[in-house]
Scaffold this active site. Structure first.
Site, mmCIF file in Angstrom:
data_model
loop_
_atom_site.group_PDB
_atom_site.id
_atom_site.type_symbol
_atom_site.label_atom_id
_atom_site.label_comp_id
_atom_site.label_asym_id
_atom_site.label_seq_id
_atom_site.Cartn_x
_atom_site.Cartn_y
_atom_site.Cartn_z
ATOM 1 N N HIS A 469 38.375 32.623 26.079
ATOM 2 C CA HIS A 469 37.511 32.928 24.942
ATOM 3 C C HIS A 469 37.049 31.673 24.201
ATOM 4 C CE1 HIS A 469 35.436 35.739 22.593
ATOM 5 N NE2 HIS A 469 36.355 36.673 22.464
ATOM 6 N N ASP A 473 32.081 34.249 25.840
ATOM 7 C CA ASP A 473 32.145 35.388 24.922
ATOM 8 C C ASP A 473 31.971 36.678 25.706
ATOM 9 O OD1 ASP A 473 29.333 35.766 25.364
ATOM 10 O OD2 ASP A 473 28.936 34.241 23.831
#
Length: 499
Positions: A469, A473
């Site tokens: 992350h 995304d």
């Protein structure tokens, strides 16, 4: 200059020449008759020396003279003493500090040639064969399979035919000069060293075997050796302990036998981590610190199943086995071309993203030696048939524990095909320094409902994409997965992007 130095020291010239000798030397009786000695050039230094006062060395080098002058270091002297050379574990790769010894190709007493394989070791990155730098005889093996050996640590000792000048010991020269040797035969010297071996209390065996016997609580004198010249081997100790335990159990009562077997069954066992298992501990520990998120999707595989069946029926090469995996790998590469950020790595120190050019797609494989992830290089330039052959090659090497360092390094994204073993889906951890990994479940038929309410069967495969992350995304991963999904559900679209 050398002789002048000796005269300045007021020492006889014969003092210097005791260092100038060889393991293949001439005695006074054979000095003139030997063809090698007869061809030796005669130097005139202004002094006459009797031929019986010294031995000629036919491999003279600067080291012989520097040894006399006191320039030999202790480190050099430790390499070779009394005709034995230490063979250390060399540096097998960048950042490698230790390796696990997997197996020996030689035994004590074997004659080996230069570049002949001695043993096989496994580092954190690959399995490597260690070859001999010398031609000679194995004198002593210092490690057993399963040992962790540090880089630079001695693996074995060898009696070699010829020493490079940089590894000869001055102590060896002095010891040799004190011994009369009319023939100077290397083989007889080497064999005499090996026949002596490590013989204590009348038992011939290596220190490793003695340590094993000590750990098992048995006396080596009670065991009959099956090796050469009655040498006691590791197998002899294990066999003796097994027969001893069997005799003990047969002499016990039924109640005693039951208690002994219960202790054996429920006894704790310590399993040391070796090879790829140690690598997995390190990599997964680091991966656990990465902020993961997972994206799950269903892929319809009916068209892919038909395409695979068509390829299988038209296959004329029995060595080629068509599976779903090459199609998944090729279609994944095409999706990566549209979303290159998924094929990247993150440099935490510099806080920058490195978008990788080649699509080196890793395939997680379960082997008897642990989990390993070799990768198919530059998938975007390969056909499906070429990918099939490359995966087959990597699988064969993985089973044999023969993968090279190049096979398992340089990956940019990983596929974990858990469906080949069983399971609908998994939750994979990223294989650093990559930023994405995909777990694929098994294909199964499930009922689906059309808009008009009718039920029909569909072949479904679940995929779970684990992503870093810090780099990716949710929207990017979702779009990437949709692109990949369209290529799998409609494989005819692959033709539009083939090169």
């Amino acid at each position: 200059m050398f002789v002048a130095r000796q005269l300045w020291r007021k020492k006889p010239s014969t003092y210097a020449f005791q260092f100038i000798h060889s393991y293949v030397s001439c005695s006074p009786a054979t000095l003139k008759s030997s063809p090698m000695c007869s061809d030796l050039p005669r130097f005139r230094l202004g002094f006459d020396f009797p031929t019986h006062a010294f031995k000629f060395n036919y491999h003279l080098s600067l080291h012989f003279f520097s040894s006399v002058c006191g320039f030999t270091t202790h480190a050099v002297a430790e390499h070779a003493v009394n005709g034995l050379v230490d063979v250390p574990l060399a540096q097998t790769g960048e950042g490698i500090a230790e390796c696990e010894l997997m197996k020996w190709f030689v035994q004590e007493g074997d004659l080996v040639e230069e570049f002949q394989p001695l043993c096989e070791v496994q580092s954190d990155k690959a399995t490597i064969e260690i070859t001999s730098r010398y031609k000679g005889m194995i004198s002593q093996i210092l490690h057993t399979p399963g040992d962790i050996v540090k880089v630079g640590e001695t693996l074995l000792k060898m009696a070699v035919e010829e020493f490079p000048p940089s590894i000869l010991s001055a102590d060896a020269f002095e010891n040799e000069s004190d011994k009369p040797n009319d023939h100077g035969d290397f083989c007889s010297q080497s064999q005499s060293l090996l026949i002596k071996g490590d013989k204590v209390d009348g038992v011939l065996c290596t220190p490793a075997v003695r340590n094993l016997a000590k750990e098992l609580g048995v006396n080596v004198s009670d065991i009959k050796g099956s090796g050469k010249d009655g040498r006691l081997l590791k197998e002899d100790v294990v066999k003796y302990v097994g027969s001893k335990d069997a005799d003990h159990l047969s002499s016990c009562s039924d109640h005693s036998n039951q208690s002994v077997f219960e202790n054996l069954i429920y006894e704790d066992k310590v399993v040391p981590l070796r090879g790829f298992q140690r690598v997995m501990v390190k990599s997964m520990t680091m991966a656990a610190s990465i902020p993961h998120f997972h994206y799950v999707e269903e892929l319809k595989c009916d068209a892919l199943i038909e395409l695979k069946s068509s390829f299988k029926s038209q296959n004329s090469d029995p060595s080629i086995k068509h599976t779903f995996l090459p199609f998944l790998v090729k279609s994944l590469s095409m999706a990566l071309s549209k979303y290159p950020l998924v094929n990247s790595s993150f440099n935490e120190d510099m806080h920058e993203i490195i978008v990788k050019g080649p699509h080196n797609i890793g395939i997680a494989m379960a082997t008897p030696y642990g989990l390993v992830v070799p990768n198919v290089k530059k998938v975007q330039s390969l056909t499906i048939l070429e990918i099939t052959k490359e995966i087959s090659r990597l699988q064969q090497l993985a089973v044999e524990n023969k993968l090279s360092q190049g096979d398992i390094t340089g990956g940019t994204i990983t596929i974990s095909n858990i469906g080949a073993i069983g399971g609908k889906f998994g939750s994979p951890l990223i294989n650093l320094p990559e930023v994405a990994i995909i777990a694929i479940g098994r294909i199964q038929k499930v009922p689906h409902i059309r808009d008009d309410g009718t039920v029909y069967p569909v072949s479904i495969m679940n995929v779970n994409i684990g992503a870093d992350h810090r780099v990716l995304d949710g929207a990017t991963v979702a779009k990437f997965c949709n692109e990949w999904k369209s290529l799998i559900e409609k494989p005819e679209l692959l033709l539009l992007h083939m090169r």
